[in-house]
Scaffold this motif. Sequence first.
Motif, PDB file in Angstrom:
ATOM      1  N   UNK A 242       0.798  -1.215   0.000  1.00 24.81           N
ATOM      2  CA  UNK A 242       0.000   0.000   0.000  1.00 24.81           C
ATOM      3  C   UNK A 242       0.837   1.275   0.000  1.00 24.81           C
ATOM      4  N   UNK A 243       2.152   1.149  -0.023  1.00 31.40           N
ATOM      5  CA  UNK A 243       3.002   2.323  -0.145  1.00 31.40           C
ATOM      6  C   UNK A 243       2.816   2.904  -1.541  1.00 31.40           C
ATOM      7  N   UNK A 244       2.661   4.216  -1.654  1.00 33.76           N
ATOM      8  CA  UNK A 244       2.448   4.809  -2.967  1.00 33.76           C
ATOM      9  C   UNK A 244       3.478   4.392  -4.015  1.00 33.76           C
ATOM     10  N   UNK A 245       4.734   4.314  -3.634  1.00 28.58           N
ATOM     11  CA  UNK A 245       5.761   3.943  -4.611  1.00 28.58           C
ATOM     12  C   UNK A 245       5.577   2.518  -5.120  1.00 28.58           C
ATOM     13  N   UNK A 246       5.063   1.632  -4.296  1.00 31.23           N
ATOM     14  CA  UNK A 246       4.764   0.263  -4.734  1.00 31.23           C
ATOM     15  C   UNK A 246       3.447   0.206  -5.488  1.00 31.23           C
ATOM     16  N   UNK A 247       2.488   0.970  -5.027  1.00 34.34           N
ATOM     17  CA  UNK A 247       1.160   0.958  -5.624  1.00 34.34           C
ATOM     18  C   UNK A 247       1.195   1.377  -7.089  1.00 34.34           C
ATOM     19  N   UNK A 248       1.932   2.432  -7.404  1.00 33.61           N
ATOM     20  CA  UNK A 248       1.926   2.935  -8.784  1.00 33.61           C
ATOM     21  C   UNK A 248       2.527   1.934  -9.764  1.00 33.61           C
ATOM     22  N   UNK A 249       3.324   1.018  -9.284  1.00 38.35           N
ATOM     23  CA  UNK A 249       3.912   0.004 -10.161  1.00 38.35           C
ATOM     24  C   UNK A 249       2.859  -0.962 -10.705  1.00 38.35           C
TER      25      UNK A 249
ATOM     26  N   UNK B 214     -12.812   5.035  -5.866  1.00 41.78           N
ATOM     27  CA  UNK B 214     -12.913   5.439  -4.470  1.00 41.78           C
ATOM     28  C   UNK B 214     -13.844   6.615  -4.279  1.00 41.78           C
ATOM     29  N   UNK B 215     -14.098   6.920  -3.037  1.00 47.66           N
ATOM     30  CA  UNK B 215     -14.932   8.066  -2.685  1.00 47.66           C
ATOM     31  C   UNK B 215     -14.073   9.324  -2.651  1.00 47.66           C
ATOM     32  N   UNK B 216     -14.743  10.456  -2.548  1.00 47.14           N
ATOM     33  CA  UNK B 216     -14.065  11.743  -2.391  1.00 47.14           C
ATOM     34  C   UNK B 216     -13.107  11.687  -1.194  1.00 47.14           C
ATOM     35  N   UNK B 217     -13.594  11.128  -0.092  1.00 50.96           N
ATOM     36  CA  UNK B 217     -12.785  11.033   1.127  1.00 50.96           C
ATOM     37  C   UNK B 217     -11.574  10.115   0.911  1.00 50.96           C
ATOM     38  N   UNK B 218     -11.775   9.010   0.240  1.00 50.98           N
ATOM     39  CA  UNK B 218     -10.666   8.084  -0.009  1.00 50.98           C
ATOM     40  C   UNK B 218      -9.605   8.709  -0.909  1.00 50.98           C
ATOM     41  N   UNK B 219     -10.042   9.522  -1.872  1.00 44.18           N
ATOM     42  CA  UNK B 219      -9.066  10.219  -2.707  1.00 44.18           C
ATOM     43  C   UNK B 219      -8.252  11.200  -1.865  1.00 44.18           C
ATOM     44  N   UNK B 220      -8.885  11.804  -0.869  1.00 46.51           N
ATOM     45  CA  UNK B 220      -8.169  12.692   0.050  1.00 46.51           C
ATOM     46  C   UNK B 220      -7.108  11.943   0.833  1.00 46.51           C
ATOM     47  N   UNK B 221      -7.445  10.731   1.268  1.00 45.96           N
ATOM     48  CA  UNK B 221      -6.455   9.910   1.984  1.00 45.96           C
ATOM     49  C   UNK B 221      -5.288   9.558   1.065  1.00 45.96           C
ATOM     50  N   UNK B 222      -5.614   9.224  -0.176  1.00 44.05           N
ATOM     51  CA  UNK B 222      -4.560   8.903  -1.146  1.00 44.05           C
ATOM     52  C   UNK B 222      -3.657  10.108  -1.350  1.00 44.05           C
ATOM     53  N   UNK B 223      -4.259  11.289  -1.461  1.00 45.47           N
ATOM     54  CA  UNK B 223      -3.476  12.506  -1.652  1.00 45.47           C
ATOM     55  C   UNK B 223      -2.484  12.699  -0.513  1.00 45.47           C
ATOM     56  N   UNK B 224      -2.926  12.507   0.712  1.00 50.76           N
ATOM     57  CA  UNK B 224      -2.031  12.662   1.862  1.00 50.76           C
ATOM     58  C   UNK B 224      -0.877  11.667   1.808  1.00 50.76           C
ATOM     59  N   UNK B 225      -1.182  10.430   1.437  1.00 46.12           N
ATOM     60  CA  UNK B 225      -0.134   9.402   1.357  1.00 46.12           C
ATOM     61  C   UNK B 225       0.882   9.747   0.275  1.00 46.12           C
ATOM     62  N   UNK B 226       0.412  10.215  -0.874  1.00 45.02           N
ATOM     63  CA  UNK B 226       1.320  10.552  -1.968  1.00 45.02           C
ATOM     64  C   UNK B 226       2.117  11.814  -1.652  1.00 45.02           C
TER      65      UNK B 226
ATOM     66  N   UNK C 227       3.114  12.622   1.396  1.00 44.65           N
ATOM     67  CA  UNK C 227       4.163  12.164   2.337  1.00 44.65           C
ATOM     68  C   UNK C 227       5.347  11.576   1.581  1.00 44.65           C
ATOM     69  N   UNK C 228       5.054  10.890   0.475  1.00 42.07           N
ATOM     70  CA  UNK C 228       6.112  10.268  -0.326  1.00 42.07           C
ATOM     71  C   UNK C 228       6.723  11.241  -1.336  1.00 42.07           C
ATOM     72  N   UNK C 229       6.208  12.484  -1.359  1.00 41.96           N
ATOM     73  CA  UNK C 229       6.679  13.531  -2.271  1.00 41.96           C
ATOM     74  C   UNK C 229       6.562  13.104  -3.737  1.00 41.96           C
ATOM     75  N   UNK C 230       5.477  12.415  -4.047  1.00 42.83           N
ATOM     76  CA  UNK C 230       5.194  11.975  -5.416  1.00 42.83           C
ATOM     77  C   UNK C 230       4.218  12.975  -6.038  1.00 42.83           C
ATOM     78  N   UNK C 231       4.757  14.164  -6.328  1.00 48.11           N
ATOM     79  CA  UNK C 231       3.919  15.299  -6.677  1.00 48.11           C
ATOM     80  C   UNK C 231       3.229  15.188  -8.034  1.00 48.11           C
ATOM     81  N   UNK C 232       3.795  14.461  -8.965  1.00 46.35           N
ATOM     82  CA  UNK C 232       3.103  14.306 -10.250  1.00 46.35           C
ATOM     83  C   UNK C 232       1.807  13.511 -10.050  1.00 46.35           C
TER      84      UNK C 232
END
Length: 70
Positions: A15-22, A37-49, A51-56
Amino acid sequence: MNKIEGMEEMYLDLIQPSSLVELFENTEDFRDWLRMGTYQEMGWALKAFEREEMYSYCKIIKEEINNASA
């Protein structure tokens, strides 16, 4: 490490963003995944990404959040 700890570590790695995008072939696949996902779940994803500084990917997530709220 016992079996449960090993499974937990494997799950956390997945579930780490760097692994997930693969798992996605392209950004459209990523967008499709976000839209499931829901609006709220997309917000959670945004926070995780963020944190990983995956700005694109953050940019894509923000676009989908805006589309979902429109």
